[in-house]
Design a protein around this motif. Sequence first.
Motif, PDB file in Angstrom:
ATOM      1  N   VAL A 138     -62.686  72.525 -18.285  1.00  0.00           N
ATOM      2  CA  VAL A 138     -63.497  72.482 -19.503  1.00  0.00           C
ATOM      3  C   VAL A 138     -63.350  73.794 -20.273  1.00  0.00           C
ATOM      4  CG1 VAL A 138     -65.836  72.274 -20.427  1.00  0.00           C
ATOM      5  CG2 VAL A 138     -65.112  70.816 -18.529  1.00  0.00           C
ATOM      6  N   GLU A 139     -63.285  74.892 -19.549  1.00  0.00           N
ATOM      7  CA  GLU A 139     -63.090  76.187 -20.208  1.00  0.00           C
ATOM      8  C   GLU A 139     -61.731  76.230 -20.903  1.00  0.00           C
ATOM      9  OE1 GLU A 139     -63.583  79.107 -17.184  1.00  0.00           O
ATOM     10  OE2 GLU A 139     -65.689  78.613 -16.804  1.00  0.00           O
ATOM     11  N   VAL A 140     -60.709  75.710 -20.244  1.00  0.00           N
ATOM     12  CA  VAL A 140     -59.379  75.647 -20.863  1.00  0.00           C
ATOM     13  C   VAL A 140     -59.426  74.748 -22.097  1.00  0.00           C
ATOM     14  CG1 VAL A 140     -56.980  74.907 -20.548  1.00  0.00           C
ATOM     15  CG2 VAL A 140     -58.178  76.078 -18.686  1.00  0.00           C
ATOM     16  N   PHE A 141     -60.140  73.622 -21.989  1.00  0.00           N
ATOM     17  CA  PHE A 141     -60.297  72.703 -23.117  1.00  0.00           C
ATOM     18  C   PHE A 141     -60.875  73.428 -24.322  1.00  0.00           C
ATOM     19  CE2 PHE A 141     -63.416  70.135 -25.445  1.00  0.00           C
ATOM     20  CZ  PHE A 141     -62.605  69.145 -25.988  1.00  0.00           C
ATOM     21  N   ASN A 142     -61.918  74.216 -24.110  1.00  0.00           N
ATOM     22  CA  ASN A 142     -62.554  74.945 -25.211  1.00  0.00           C
ATOM     23  C   ASN A 142     -61.608  75.981 -25.818  1.00  0.00           C
ATOM     24  OD1 ASN A 142     -65.067  73.606 -25.009  1.00  0.00           O
ATOM     25  ND2 ASN A 142     -65.701  74.953 -23.346  1.00  0.00           N
ATOM     26  N   GLU A 143     -60.814  76.631 -24.964  1.00  0.00           N
ATOM     27  CA  GLU A 143     -59.889  77.654 -25.443  1.00  0.00           C
ATOM     28  C   GLU A 143     -58.738  77.052 -26.245  1.00  0.00           C
ATOM     29  OE1 GLU A 143     -58.559  79.653 -21.983  1.00  0.00           O
ATOM     30  OE2 GLU A 143     -60.513  80.569 -21.507  1.00  0.00           O
ATOM     31  N   LYS A 144     -58.306  75.867 -25.860  1.00  0.00           N
ATOM     32  CA  LYS A 144     -57.115  75.249 -26.453  1.00  0.00           C
ATOM     33  C   LYS A 144     -57.440  74.163 -27.475  1.00  0.00           C
ATOM     34  CE  LYS A 144     -54.256  77.519 -23.739  1.00  0.00           C
ATOM     35  NZ  LYS A 144     -53.260  78.480 -24.270  1.00  0.00           N
ATOM     36  N   LEU A 145     -58.661  74.121 -27.940  1.00  0.00           N
ATOM     37  CA  LEU A 145     -59.106  73.017 -28.787  1.00  0.00           C
ATOM     38  C   LEU A 145     -58.261  72.857 -30.050  1.00  0.00           C
ATOM     39  CD1 LEU A 145     -61.182  70.776 -28.901  1.00  0.00           C
ATOM     40  CD2 LEU A 145     -62.724  72.327 -30.117  1.00  0.00           C
ATOM     41  N   ASP A 146     -57.892  73.955 -30.686  1.00  0.00           N
ATOM     42  CA  ASP A 146     -57.076  73.868 -31.905  1.00  0.00           C
ATOM     43  C   ASP A 146     -55.721  73.221 -31.614  1.00  0.00           C
ATOM     44  OD1 ASP A 146     -59.067  75.020 -33.378  1.00  0.00           O
ATOM     45  OD2 ASP A 146     -58.214  77.047 -33.345  1.00  0.00           O
ATOM     46  N   GLU A 147     -55.112  73.582 -30.485  1.00  0.00           N
ATOM     47  CA  GLU A 147     -53.829  72.991 -30.106  1.00  0.00           C
ATOM     48  C   GLU A 147     -53.977  71.508 -29.794  1.00  0.00           C
ATOM     49  OE1 GLU A 147     -51.371  75.173 -27.273  1.00  0.00           O
ATOM     50  OE2 GLU A 147     -52.665  76.923 -27.540  1.00  0.00           O
ATOM     51  N   LEU A 148     -55.090  71.150 -29.165  1.00  0.00           N
ATOM     52  CA  LEU A 148     -55.319  69.743 -28.821  1.00  0.00           C
ATOM     53  C   LEU A 148     -55.513  68.899 -30.080  1.00  0.00           C
ATOM     54  CD1 LEU A 148     -57.742  70.184 -25.771  1.00  0.00           C
ATOM     55  CD2 LEU A 148     -55.248  69.999 -25.763  1.00  0.00           C
ATOM     56  N   GLU A 149     -56.245  69.431 -31.033  1.00  0.00           N
ATOM     57  CA  GLU A 149     -56.461  68.704 -32.286  1.00  0.00           C
ATOM     58  C   GLU A 149     -55.143  68.556 -33.053  1.00  0.00           C
ATOM     59  OE1 GLU A 149     -59.440  67.336 -34.018  1.00  0.00           O
ATOM     60  OE2 GLU A 149     -59.712  67.156 -31.847  1.00  0.00           O
ATOM     61  N   ALA A 150     -54.257  69.548 -32.928  1.00  0.00           N
ATOM     62  CA  ALA A 150     -52.951  69.458 -33.596  1.00  0.00           C
ATOM     63  C   ALA A 150     -52.135  68.302 -33.028  1.00  0.00           C
ATOM     64  CB  ALA A 150     -52.196  70.779 -33.434  1.00  0.00           C
ATOM     65  N   VAL A 151     -52.275  68.037 -31.737  1.00  0.00           N
ATOM     66  CA  VAL A 151     -51.584  66.902 -31.119  1.00  0.00           C
ATOM     67  C   VAL A 151     -52.089  65.595 -31.717  1.00  0.00           C
ATOM     68  CG1 VAL A 151     -51.258  65.603 -28.974  1.00  0.00           C
ATOM     69  CG2 VAL A 151     -51.098  68.103 -28.954  1.00  0.00           C
ATOM     70  N   LEU A 152     -53.400  65.486 -31.912  1.00  0.00           N
ATOM     71  CA  LEU A 152     -53.976  64.275 -32.498  1.00  0.00           C
ATOM     72  C   LEU A 152     -53.467  64.048 -33.918  1.00  0.00           C
ATOM     73  CD1 LEU A 152     -55.730  64.499 -29.977  1.00  0.00           C
ATOM     74  CD2 LEU A 152     -57.733  64.065 -31.386  1.00  0.00           C
ATOM     75  N   ASN A 153     -53.296  65.139 -34.655  1.00  0.00           N
ATOM     76  CA  ASN A 153     -52.784  65.020 -36.027  1.00  0.00           C
ATOM     77  C   ASN A 153     -51.303  64.665 -36.040  1.00  0.00           C
ATOM     78  OD1 ASN A 153     -55.282  65.704 -37.161  1.00  0.00           O
ATOM     79  ND2 ASN A 153     -54.838  67.905 -37.040  1.00  0.00           N
ATOM     80  N   ARG A 154     -50.599  65.098 -35.008  1.00  0.00           N
ATOM     81  CA  ARG A 154     -49.161  64.847 -34.934  1.00  0.00           C
ATOM     82  C   ARG A 154     -48.855  63.398 -34.600  1.00  0.00           C
ATOM     83  NH1 ARG A 154     -45.220  67.671 -30.413  1.00  0.00           N
ATOM     84  NH2 ARG A 154     -43.269  66.648 -31.029  1.00  0.00           N
ATOM     85  N   PHE A 155     -49.722  62.770 -33.785  1.00  0.00           N
ATOM     86  CA  PHE A 155     -49.499  61.374 -33.372  1.00  0.00           C
ATOM     87  C   PHE A 155     -50.720  60.525 -33.740  1.00  0.00           C
ATOM     88  CE2 PHE A 155     -47.137  63.996 -30.256  1.00  0.00           C
ATOM     89  CZ  PHE A 155     -45.859  63.520 -30.493  1.00  0.00           C
ATOM     90  N   PRO A 156     -50.925  60.255 -35.020  1.00  0.00           N
ATOM     91  CA  PRO A 156     -52.105  59.470 -35.422  1.00  0.00           C
ATOM     92  C   PRO A 156     -51.934  57.987 -35.085  1.00  0.00           C
ATOM     93  CG  PRO A 156     -50.716  59.893 -37.319  1.00  0.00           C
ATOM     94  CD  PRO A 156     -50.092  60.643 -36.166  1.00  0.00           C
ATOM     95  N   ASP A 157     -53.043  57.267 -35.055  1.00  0.00           N
ATOM     96  CA  ASP A 157     -52.982  55.808 -34.862  1.00  0.00           C
ATOM     97  C   ASP A 157     -52.438  55.148 -36.118  1.00  0.00           C
ATOM     98  OD1 ASP A 157     -53.898  55.919 -32.320  1.00  0.00           O
ATOM     99  OD2 ASP A 157     -55.992  55.505 -32.820  1.00  0.00           O
TER     100      ASP A 157
END
Length: 514
Positions: A495-514
Amino acid sequence: MMGDFLFSDEPEEAINEIELGTWKVLIVDDEPEVHAVTKLALSDFEFQNKRLEFISAYSGAEAKELVKEHPDAAIVLLDVVMETDDAGLQVAKFIREEAKNNHIRIILRTGQPGQAPERQVIINYDINDYKSKTELTAQKLFTVIMSSLRSYRDIISIEQSREGLEKIIIASRDIFSAHSIEHFIEGVMQQLTSLLGIADQAMYATTLVAQNPEAQNNKKLIVCSGTGDFEKSEGKELDEVLQAEQLSACHQALNEKSIIYKDNYLFAYCSSEYNHNSMLFISGIPKDLTDTQRHLIKIFSQNVQLAFENVQLQSEIEATQQELVYRLSEAVEQRSTETGNHVKRVAHICHILAQGYGLSKHDADLVRLASPLHDLGKVGIPDAVLNKPAKLDAQEWEVMKTHTDKGYTILKDSPHEIVSAGAIIAKEHHEKWDGSGYPQGLSGNAINVFGRIVALADVYDALRHKRCYKEPWTLQNVVDEINAQKGTHFEPKLVEVFNEKLDELEAVLNRFPD
């Protein structure tokens, strides 16, 4: 007269010696006259365009310090009797056993042979010659120095070849272990720097470039990768990148299938088993390369093309594997309300979390490749349950939960690493940190780290996207939910890693939208 000799060195001569290079000779004797006479007798000595550089020590203790300061000394002229009767013998023992210097040639000189009998000394000490001072005339001194330097030269040559061979083996291992084209040229540069001592930039061009089929069919050299000025030249034809002088040298190397050396750069033709032309360019090389270095470059260039073809084949295999996994997983997802891009997003999210968690590159890549198989077991779940737009009842939920075991059953017992990892992920990605998950109720570290990572990635992506039974959650609501489940559903560190990497994770969602 002796004093005049000791102080008669001219600055110009010293400068010339430095320009020619020198062989270091340690003179170890407690009599200053011996030092002076030795220097006088060898004042005009020259071997392979290098003069002698004399370094004086007047005691055994001083000699030991100089041996440590000058590990590249070629010869030591060593007196036996100095501050003690066996001081010289102790220096010889120190050189071989403590300083571990097996290269330097030890010539024992003694004015009192009875103090150290030759046979006994030769047997007990690792020396290379034994001379009585009374028999060591100028001519004999010249002869013993010449023969000792030849031995030293050959020993150093053998040692350099051994070190070079070791570097070639390491270089081949490291380059052949590369799993991406991006890392290939980095490995080439690193190993070339090791072989040559210096290298500013490198460029690798080949006709074997899949992204430019037309150029490949025409056998045109395309820049595959490079550093420095060539970093932004990838994909360009070599003729567009090189200056006129460089291009001429390149064509010469290509036509002669050889290595062409210029002032501070070289072009090396790289042979191939598959009739592909490739060229390696290196700049910033030393002006005076030794024969050993040139030989190592030749061996290296012969292996580079094989390594490149190995890397490209490896990349092609991995890309094919990933494509098959995606297509298989997408086929399963098409039966449900989740989109095909869900598995791609989860794969990249897992990779980011794995890296942040501290997994090795190998394991981070493995969880990325295997994670799309996490819901493979849904292929065995009835459509009525899988696509029900409302909340599942208790019986339906029990049926849905069986997808973990079904996926594991399909994937288990595979000899292939990705499939085996997929089996673990399929079975454990619904386990929870506190033990309240399914199918086994595992808790904490008993859950495989791949399962823990995919669990978080899967929930994060599912909550952020629309499903038939819900609308997408806002980012803040998802962050709040995942942090609320810290220590219960999800591992706290993840969860701590999730919070630290949130911007990168959101970029993945933008890269592969539905």
